[in-house]
Design an enzyme around this catalytic site. Structure first.
Site, mmCIF file in Angstrom:
data_model
loop_
_atom_site.group_PDB
_atom_site.id
_atom_site.type_symbol
_atom_site.label_atom_id
_atom_site.label_comp_id
_atom_site.label_asym_id
_atom_site.label_seq_id
_atom_site.Cartn_x
_atom_site.Cartn_y
_atom_site.Cartn_z
ATOM 1 N N CYS A 65 0.982 -1.159 0.049
ATOM 2 C CA CYS A 65 0.017 -0.004 -0.131
ATOM 3 C C CYS A 65 0.864 1.088 0.149
ATOM 4 O O CYS A 65 1.724 1.430 0.971
ATOM 5 C CB CYS A 65 -1.040 -0.011 0.995
ATOM 6 S SG CYS A 65 -1.779 1.469 1.596
ATOM 7 N N TRP A 98 -7.715 -6.634 5.876
ATOM 8 C CA TRP A 98 -6.232 -7.020 5.282
ATOM 9 C C TRP A 98 -5.946 -8.296 6.481
ATOM 10 O O TRP A 98 -6.478 -8.127 7.581
ATOM 11 C CB TRP A 98 -5.169 -5.729 6.056
ATOM 12 C CG TRP A 98 -5.148 -4.929 4.925
ATOM 13 C CD1 TRP A 98 -6.233 -3.720 4.794
ATOM 14 C CD2 TRP A 98 -4.590 -4.584 3.604
ATOM 15 N NE1 TRP A 98 -5.929 -2.880 3.895
ATOM 16 C CE2 TRP A 98 -4.973 -3.567 3.173
ATOM 17 C CE3 TRP A 98 -3.525 -5.205 3.083
ATOM 18 C CZ2 TRP A 98 -4.344 -3.011 1.984
ATOM 19 C CZ3 TRP A 98 -2.800 -4.914 2.093
ATOM 20 C CH2 TRP A 98 -3.112 -3.767 1.548
ATOM 21 N N THR A 132 -8.406 0.082 6.748
ATOM 22 C CA THR A 132 -7.511 0.574 6.066
ATOM 23 C C THR A 132 -6.034 0.307 6.800
ATOM 24 O O THR A 132 -5.912 0.248 7.925
ATOM 25 C CB THR A 132 -7.446 1.766 5.710
ATOM 26 O OG1 THR A 132 -7.541 2.556 6.880
ATOM 27 C CG2 THR A 132 -8.934 2.257 4.744
ATOM 28 N N VAL A 133 -4.997 0.416 5.878
ATOM 29 C CA VAL A 133 -3.786 0.620 6.502
ATOM 30 C C VAL A 133 -3.003 1.816 5.904
ATOM 31 O O VAL A 133 -3.560 2.366 4.849
ATOM 32 C CB VAL A 133 -2.754 -0.699 6.154
ATOM 33 C CG1 VAL A 133 -2.953 -1.929 6.850
ATOM 34 C CG2 VAL A 133 -2.824 -0.984 4.548
ATOM 35 N N TYR A 196 -5.420 6.705 -8.831
ATOM 36 C CA TYR A 196 -6.688 6.178 -8.546
ATOM 37 C C TYR A 196 -7.978 6.696 -9.192
ATOM 38 O O TYR A 196 -8.814 5.990 -9.554
ATOM 39 C CB TYR A 196 -6.812 6.082 -6.990
ATOM 40 C CG TYR A 196 -5.896 5.192 -6.259
ATOM 41 C CD1 TYR A 196 -6.328 4.010 -5.805
ATOM 42 C CD2 TYR A 196 -4.685 5.609 -5.539
ATOM 43 C CE1 TYR A 196 -5.536 3.079 -5.006
ATOM 44 C CE2 TYR A 196 -3.868 4.904 -4.971
ATOM 45 C CZ TYR A 196 -4.291 3.678 -4.784
ATOM 46 O OH TYR A 196 -3.524 2.786 -4.103
#
Length: 358
Positions: A65, A98, A132-133, A196
């Protein structure tokens, strides 16, 4: 210093059709990023209830990521390994979370969990957003503290100073903060998020607009970096970290997978030289795992790569070719020093990088 990078919250999400890892798309419309994060901060004075303490917290950061890669770089540059442990989820995830499939038994060895969502739910049982990370978890309680990636790296630089290594660089120097913030605003909206916006565009018109915005910004950066080694000032700053993690993914992923294909990074002399300069600087390239990066994007994004086939290329050997940027002057670490060798348990697989890690 602001309490958060407001530009990284500038685009509010539409109602998502689906959400994976915090990225939202809406069919037939432009891409928007969910910018609502857990804004609790870990500070020297503990004003949000989480004081800086060595050994108390664990950074969860997937190498795949780009937003998490920022935190891996900053933690290493500042020498925070002893103060802030790190866990690495695998490069792929499902719609829920994740996972720690790289660890023995599929569990994080410190937190004892299989999915990062367990730490989110421990604090917010009905957490409604993407898992999220990067995320920082309070080890004693097993609860997520923050996933506010824009603020995390700033706080590592400013709030964790008591634990910085001797010779750590100042990545957010007072005298350059206004310029750093201005550069970061444009880099985030047009480049970090711009790729993105191209990749997840839901219509031709949305893609065309996104493509034009991205390349306008990349042309601006190309011009800016012709006669300066770094984005702001004479040393590496937060601005360089934020741009680097997009550039290092550009040719392997964004050029083809996200249709950002006017040219490759290698065809932009200043940006290519700049990216190689950073890649070869301790703390940058030694955090990059190209195999994990490609696996993440090409396997997880089945809506734009239905087969899940991961391309064999591109050739990575150019990343360690001479860049000649030293002629522009500048001192990467200012009055400080480069970080030492990567810890054995944090090293990138040598098969996944062109660097000789020694």
């Amino acid at each position: 210093m602001s309490t958060s990078d407001d530009t990284e919250r500038a685009e509010q999400p539409e109602q998502p059709e689906h959400a994976t890892g915090g990225v939202y798309t809406s069919a037939g419309k432009k891409f928007t990023r969910d910018t609502n994060y857990i804004t609790t901060r870990i500070t020297a004075d503990g004003r949000d209830g989480y004081p800086v303490q060595a050994g108390r917290y664990r950074l969860i950061a997937a190498r795949a990521c780009p937003w998490a890669n920022r935190t891996i770089i900053v933690r290493r540059l500042l020498g925070l390994e002893d103060a802030l442990s790190i866990g690495f989820p695998g490069p792929t995830h499902d719609e829920r979370s994740w996972t720690f499939d790289l660890d023995p038994g599929g569990r994080d060895p410190v937190l004892g969990i299989e999915r990062l969502q367990d730490a989110y739910f421990a604090r917010f049982p009905d957490y409604p957003r993407g898992i999220t990370v990067p995320a920082i978890v309070d080890v004693p309680t097993g609860q997520v503290v923050t996933n506010d990636y824009a603020q995390i790296t700033l706080d590592l630089s400013t709030e964790w100073r008591a634990y910085h290594r001797p010779g750590a660089p100042d990545l957010y120097p007072e005298e350059h903060r206004e310029e750093i913030d201005a550069v970061n605003r444009r880099v985030f909206t047009e480049v970090n998020n711009g790729v993105y916006r191209c990749g997840f565009a839901g219509s031709q018109a949305a893609y065309d607009r996104a493509y034009e915005r991205l390349w306008s910004a990349l042309d601006w950066l190309e011009e800016r970096l012709i006669d300066r080694r770094y984005l702001v000032g004479e040393t590496i700053t937060e601005a360089d970290v934020r741009l680097f993690t997009t550039l290092v993914r550009f040719d392997p992923v964004y050029h083809g997978h996200f249709k950002c294909n006017r040219s490759t990074l290698r065809e932009m002399p200043a940006l290519w030289g700049y990216a190689r300069d950073l890649f070869q600087t301790p703390g940058f390239g030694d955090t990059v795992d190209f195999a994990q990066i490609k696996a993440h994007y090409y396997v997880v994004h089945r809506d734009i790569n239905p087969t899940g086939i991961v391309p064999a290329g591109p050739d990575l050997s150019g990343w360690v070719s001479p860049h000649g940027r030293e002629a522009l002057g500048g001192r990467p670490f200012g009055d400080g020093t480069p970080p030492g060798r990567v810890r054995p348990d944090e090293r990138v697989d040598e098969a996944h990088t062109p660097l000789r890690l020694g």
